[in-house]
Design an enzyme around this catalytic site. Structure first.
Site, short mmCIF file in Angstrom:
data_model
loop_
_atom_site.label_atom_id
_atom_site.label_comp_id
_atom_site.label_asym_id
_atom_site.label_seq_id
_atom_site.Cartn_x
_atom_site.Cartn_y
_atom_site.Cartn_z
N ASP A 136 48.38 96.50 34.84
CA ASP A 136 49.04 95.54 35.75
C ASP A 136 48.02 94.88 36.68
O ASP A 136 47.23 95.56 37.34
CB ASP A 136 50.11 96.26 36.58
CG ASP A 136 51.30 96.62 35.72
OD1 ASP A 136 52.12 95.74 35.45
OD2 ASP A 136 51.38 97.79 35.29
N ASP B 242 42.31 96.35 39.16
CA ASP B 242 42.60 95.54 40.35
C ASP B 242 43.11 96.33 41.54
O ASP B 242 43.30 95.77 42.62
CB ASP B 242 43.67 94.49 40.01
CG ASP B 242 45.04 95.12 39.88
OD1 ASP B 242 45.15 96.15 39.18
OD2 ASP B 242 46.00 94.62 40.50
N ASP C 101 42.50 98.56 33.11
CA ASP C 101 43.77 98.79 33.81
C ASP C 101 44.79 97.79 33.20
O ASP C 101 44.39 96.83 32.54
CB ASP C 101 43.50 98.51 35.30
CG ASP C 101 44.75 98.41 36.12
OD1 ASP C 101 45.56 99.34 36.06
OD2 ASP C 101 44.93 97.38 36.81
#
Ligand SMILES: O=P(O)(O)OC[C@H]1O[C@H](O[C@H]2O[C@H](CO)[C@@H](O)[C@H](O)[C@H]2O)[C@H](O)[C@@H](O)[C@@H]1O
Length: 290
Positions: A44, A227, A42
């Site tokens: 960000d 996240d 991922d």
């Protein structure tokens, strides 16, 4: 609909079931023995820290170099809510796969097989229309920002006075009421508007594994690091395959389909660096199969 910070999704006691991926590194490498590792990252909150403005979420040169080295060893993909072109510009590594717009826009590396997947193409005019409407509405709320991620929109409220979060939610909800072809999800101080089709980061992971020739293979170990809530769809796919390592980036106890955790992007960088050092002498260069 109101806006609040997503609540921790699990008790501290259960968190023990999700140990550190760094502390468990040897165990993870034992699971990878004899298998082709495929890495999914991922952007960000995973490769870049969360900051106030989306345009300032930059990847550090050290993180970029770690990702570059990982990609020399294993097929590596970035799977992001951002548009593919934006996340490509931020990461800046042409040798990776990129799945932008929460997996709705997939492209193979520049010199690899020309894998392209855009399952929500017919939604582009609608997304553009809704983007214009919401941008006009958000212009009246200081700090609010609409980010056009091509097949999805992000309505950011991180910089909005908390007293006005309800207004952001109200405006978004009223627009959504008129568009049953779109659905709303909730990320980190962001409302995400996307086509109401059954396609998410989990589908993107499955699509890429299929494209690499690992549809039914037992000789593959996908590692996915993310996240956010949208990454749970990918963790779930790995769980359902009974194959793969999901790693949640989080400092707080959180309910998750991942098996391990890392605290923050600096731990992600450490993990990637260890992956490189451990495998450098053992793995063959990443090859694309289709
Ligand atoms: O799937 P991701 O790559 O994690 O993208 C999810 C969203 O990330 C970005 O927003 C988040 O990061 C920003 C920069 O740190 C932060 O300001 C914002 O509050 C976060 O929600 C991105 O801007 C969104 O478009 C993505 O949907």
């Amino acid at each position: 609909m109101g806006i609040s910070e997503p609540k921790p999704r699990q008790t501290t006691a259960k968190m023990a079931a999700h140990p550190s991926a760094i502390g468990s590194f040897e165990k993870i490498m034992a699971a990878a023995e004899g298998k082709q590792v495929v890495v999914f990252l991922d952007y960000d909150g995973t490769l870049s820290p969360i900051v106030a403005h989306p345009d300032r979420a930059l990847i550090s040169p050290e993180m970029r170099s770690a990702v570059k080295d990982v990609a020399k060893l294993f097929p590596t993909a970035i799977v992001s809510g951002r548009s593919r072109s934006k996340v490509y510009d931020l990461v800046g590594l042409p040798e990776l796969y990129y799945a932008g717009s929460h997996g709705m826009d997939i492209k193979a590396p520049r010199h690899g097989n020309d894998v392209v997947c855009q399952p929500a193409r017919e939604f582009l005019p609608l997304i553009d229309r809704v983007c214009k409407i919401l941008t006009a509405k958000m212009d009246t709320i200081p700090g609010a920002l609409v980010e056009n991620n091509k097949f999805c929109l992000s309505v950011h409220f991180r910089c909005v006075d908390e007293q006005r979060w309800g207004e952001v939610a109200g405006e978004v909800t009223s627009v959504m009421k008129e568009c049953d072809q779109l659905r709303l999800t909730h990320g980190r101080k962001v409302l995400e508007i996307r086509p109401a089709i059954q396609w998410d980061k989990g589908n993107a992971v499955q699509f890429l594994l299929d494209s690499l020739g690992y549809t039914k293979s037992h000789n593959v170990l996908p590692i996915y690091i993310g996240d956010d809530r949208t990454d749970e769809d990918a963790f779930k796919v790995l769980r359902n395959r009974g194959q793969g390592i999901g790693i949640l980036v989080s400092k707080t106890p959180t309910e998750t389909f991942a098996s391990y955790t890392l605290q923050d992007p600096s731990e992600v960088q450490q993990f990637l660096r260890r992956l490189v050092n451990y495998n450098r002498s053992r793995a063959t260069p990443a090859t694309l199969r289709n």
